[in-house]
Enzyme design. Structure first.
Site, mmCIF file in Angstrom:
data_model
loop_
_atom_site.group_PDB
_atom_site.id
_atom_site.type_symbol
_atom_site.label_atom_id
_atom_site.label_comp_id
_atom_site.label_asym_id
_atom_site.label_seq_id
_atom_site.Cartn_x
_atom_site.Cartn_y
_atom_site.Cartn_z
ATOM 1 N N LYS A 52 6.209 -1.889 2.097
ATOM 2 C CA LYS A 52 5.104 -1.350 2.791
ATOM 3 C C LYS A 52 4.033 -2.360 2.618
ATOM 4 O O LYS A 52 3.104 -2.185 1.392
ATOM 5 C CB LYS A 52 4.886 0.051 2.022
ATOM 6 C CG LYS A 52 3.971 0.945 3.080
ATOM 7 C CD LYS A 52 4.204 2.329 2.399
ATOM 8 C CE LYS A 52 3.245 3.405 3.249
ATOM 9 N NZ LYS A 52 3.631 3.616 4.602
ATOM 10 N N LEU B 122 11.208 1.421 6.777
ATOM 11 C CA LEU B 122 10.724 1.669 5.492
ATOM 12 C C LEU B 122 11.575 2.946 4.825
ATOM 13 O O LEU B 122 11.924 3.906 5.768
ATOM 14 C CB LEU B 122 9.377 2.188 5.748
ATOM 15 C CG LEU B 122 8.513 2.207 4.585
ATOM 16 C CD1 LEU B 122 8.168 1.357 3.723
ATOM 17 C CD2 LEU B 122 7.471 3.228 4.907
ATOM 18 N N TYR C 135 0.694 -1.251 0.169
ATOM 19 C CA TYR C 135 0.008 -0.085 0.082
ATOM 20 C C TYR C 135 0.896 1.164 0.084
ATOM 21 O O TYR C 135 2.224 1.182 0.335
ATOM 22 C CB TYR C 135 -1.015 -0.034 1.192
ATOM 23 C CG TYR C 135 -0.187 0.203 2.562
ATOM 24 C CD1 TYR C 135 0.291 -0.793 3.140
ATOM 25 C CD2 TYR C 135 -0.264 1.510 3.194
ATOM 26 C CE1 TYR C 135 1.078 -0.249 4.262
ATOM 27 C CE2 TYR C 135 0.158 2.028 4.123
ATOM 28 C CZ TYR C 135 1.047 1.096 4.877
ATOM 29 O OH TYR C 135 1.568 1.370 5.856
ATOM 30 N N GLU D 139 12.210 3.059 14.177
ATOM 31 C CA GLU D 139 11.374 4.317 13.425
ATOM 32 C C GLU D 139 9.990 4.295 14.348
ATOM 33 O O GLU D 139 9.871 3.494 15.207
ATOM 34 C CB GLU D 139 10.768 3.993 11.842
ATOM 35 C CG GLU D 139 10.161 2.684 11.895
ATOM 36 C CD GLU D 139 10.268 2.309 10.052
ATOM 37 O OE1 GLU D 139 10.460 3.288 9.222
ATOM 38 O OE2 GLU D 139 10.352 1.021 9.628
#
Lengths: 277, 277
Positions: free
Chosen positions: A144, A201, A32, A177
């Protein structure tokens, strides 16, 4: 007779709408993107499309043309007439009765929503509180994908603590993150952020924050920050598509800097916004 | 105007069927079970329901009564009149526009299918070929969640290699389990299998295989097997709800034992089947 059951309702298996057989729901078998527009202009569309294409290749979903996706995004965005829009889309491997492999011939499913972004002006002015959570995710966080349960668990934990974002910490005590954002720390004249790799990511916002850092004369240090040291930073902030840069003023209950979003954070945001015009 | 897009079709966001907002598809935010019946009798239903309940608790989905799930399973199974049935069901946290947290008030979604099991007699007689794949999964593989992309990638890799199952190998070179099964090795008079922990699923079949081992006088050694040593085992097999015990006759291209399912494997299956009557 083969049957399906949706909550209390029983129906013949063959009458099941294919959407119930979406491999997105059975396996999270899809990728996505979340994109936004600023004042009628989509920001960094090509960056998102490139990452999306890499994601499709990484999990080996074929038959999706990025040009088609671009046209769909632009078409839907144009029709929506929303100036500050949040554009979400995913592609899954397709719909079929549940089986891990054996997917030859499946047609990928595309799904998109466009909604108006909430105004986060006050949040940006005040800054946010964050809390840490163990990074429980898989070994390919660079893709992702729709496998987001560890992120959901982290965000739910933050919510319970009255925090706006969860910051993920790996087994070595290092910040990877945010559960739905990139993480940044300013120590002296350096901007620290986790180096890209399989454990984080490749955030589009991160890319433009680093460019903004160049613009304002802040040295970039691509090294992970220790969670135990984070509250001692001059400034902390997250980077996320829907809100670009948001200062962190509380980290696991400890005040960061002056308790207000810092100077560099504000400078970086001003510089970042230049890219969005 | 807020919009949604399903493949080429654009529609107002408000007209989107809630199924498209299932948190199963956005996040894999749910848990599932696969149960089977033997000759009209559901096997180990309570074991599966117990694990399901633990899974719901582990990811903090409230409002699902296990008694209700049991009744739904029994009701649908009875209506199906399938003697040898595969019963799949999942519960997700509910349907709502996409947001990681902020799920208060959501009503969980229940979904179930009952299908006839394929006859796997020849596969059992011949045994299967398996191939190894890195265990890329998250740190809570003890929860049976809808985040199954690493398993899908492993199974697709096995399929490409002409294998029936992927065997997952961790960073230390140790076998954790199959991508959709438990893994067992017989060395001398010992049955080796990975000890339960956060890195493997508490397989229901595994529990009954260990009981069968007791019945046939095979010592159980709960230790992980090195992938590099696996083909040197006397026998290898997988345990999986839909096929109970299936001998492995080829491991990463190397013949295991005599190249046919072994004596212990057959004895264990006979013993296992006694529990299913």
């Amino acid at each position: 007779m083969q049957l399906a059951m949706i909550n209390e309702r029983i129906l013949p298996f063959e009458q099941l709408d294919p959407v119930y057989h979406d491999r997105g729901i059975y396996f999270g078998d899809g990728v996505y993107e979340v994109i936004r527009s600023y004042n009628g202009k989509i920001f960094a569309l090509e960056d998102h499309l490139e990452r999306f294409e890499r994601g499709l290749a990484a999990i080996d979903i074929a038959g999706v043309e990025v040009d088609t996706v671009r046209k769909r995004v632009e078409n839907a965005f144009s029709k929506s007439q929303i100036a500050d829009a949040k554009i979400y889309f995913h592609v899954t491997r397709g719909s079929a009765p549940r089986t891990h492999a054996g997917t030859a011939g499946l047609k990928p499913n595309f799904f998109l929503t466009i909604t108006a972004l909430e105004d986060k002006k006050r949040e940006k002015e005040r800054g946010i509180a964050v809390s840490t959570y163990p990074d429980l995710r898989w070994k390919r966080c660079d893709i992702k994908t729709l496998n987001l349960l560890p992120n959901v668990l982290a965000e739910r934990d933050a919510e319970k603590k009255g925090c706006t974002e969860a910051i993920l910490v790996n087994e070595d005590g290092l910040i990877t993150e945010g559960a739905a954002s990139a993480f940044f720390a300013v120590f002296d004249f350096g901007l620290w952020t986790t180096p890209l790799g399989a454990n984080v990511l490749a955030s589009v916002t991160r890319k433009w924050v680093l460019r903004a850092a160049e613009g304002v004369g802040l040295e970039v240090i691509e090294e992970s920050v220790e969670a135990a040291q984070a509250d001692k930073a001059d400034e902390l902030f997250i980077g996320v598509t829907t809100r670009d840069i948001v200062g962190i003023v509380e980290f696991d209950g400890k005040t960061v800097g002056s308790g207000r979003p810092g100077e560099w954070t504000r400078k970086l945001e001003a510089e970042f916004l230049k890219f969005t015009v």
